[in-house]
Design a protein around this motif. Sequence first.
Motif, short mmCIF file in Angstrom:
data_model
loop_
_atom_site.label_atom_id
_atom_site.label_comp_id
_atom_site.label_asym_id
_atom_site.label_seq_id
_atom_site.Cartn_x
_atom_site.Cartn_y
_atom_site.Cartn_z
N GLN A 63 13.96 43.53 33.01
CA GLN A 63 14.64 44.83 33.08
C GLN A 63 14.37 45.69 31.85
N ASN A 121 15.21 37.77 33.66
CA ASN A 121 15.61 39.05 34.23
C ASN A 121 15.89 40.09 33.14
N SER A 176 19.44 41.29 41.07
CA SER A 176 18.77 42.23 41.98
C SER A 176 17.45 42.78 41.45
N GLU A 177 17.37 43.13 40.18
CA GLU A 177 16.13 43.71 39.65
C GLU A 177 14.98 42.71 39.69
N GLU A 208 5.77 38.95 36.31
CA GLU A 208 5.38 38.83 37.72
C GLU A 208 4.22 37.85 37.87
N LYS A 231 14.84 40.14 41.63
CA LYS A 231 14.62 39.85 43.04
C LYS A 231 13.55 40.80 43.61
N LYS A 232 13.62 42.07 43.23
CA LYS A 232 12.63 43.06 43.68
C LYS A 232 11.23 42.68 43.20
N ILE A 273 9.98 39.58 45.21
CA ILE A 273 9.52 39.94 46.56
C ILE A 273 8.18 40.68 46.48
N LYS A 274 8.05 41.57 45.50
CA LYS A 274 6.78 42.29 45.30
C LYS A 274 5.66 41.29 45.04
#
Length: 119
Positions: free
Chosen positions: A70, A66, A106-107, A81, A109-110, A113-114
């Motif tokens: 970030q 992460n 959270s970052e 990714e 996590k986005k 999901i993407k």
Amino acid sequence: MKTKILNSIQQWVPESQKWLQEIQKYDNNIADCIILNKTANLCVTKINSGITEEIENAREIIKIINLLYQGGNQYTRNIIENEFLTVLSEEEALIILKKYIHLFPSELKKGYIKTILEN
């Protein structure tokens, strides 16, 4: 010269030391792909073990990824990714998905999901 991805994973993921010899024969871009993929598979193994200590270790690895995600440029985000999150997203069971989502900041996590939505 090693990349930030290689340096960070080698510094914070002790298991990566056994991958060094294999990775050294590739250029940095390929080495980044290999080490992220192996790290993702390591996380899957640790999470699926059901052992609390192993799950916590996977959580720590995910925190490192992460931080890279970030603070990274578009190349870094894309490779994380494609090589890390894609491996995790291949686990199909909803229960596994919930386990992974619960572990991610959270970052990341986005991005996860993407990655799921794109694949």
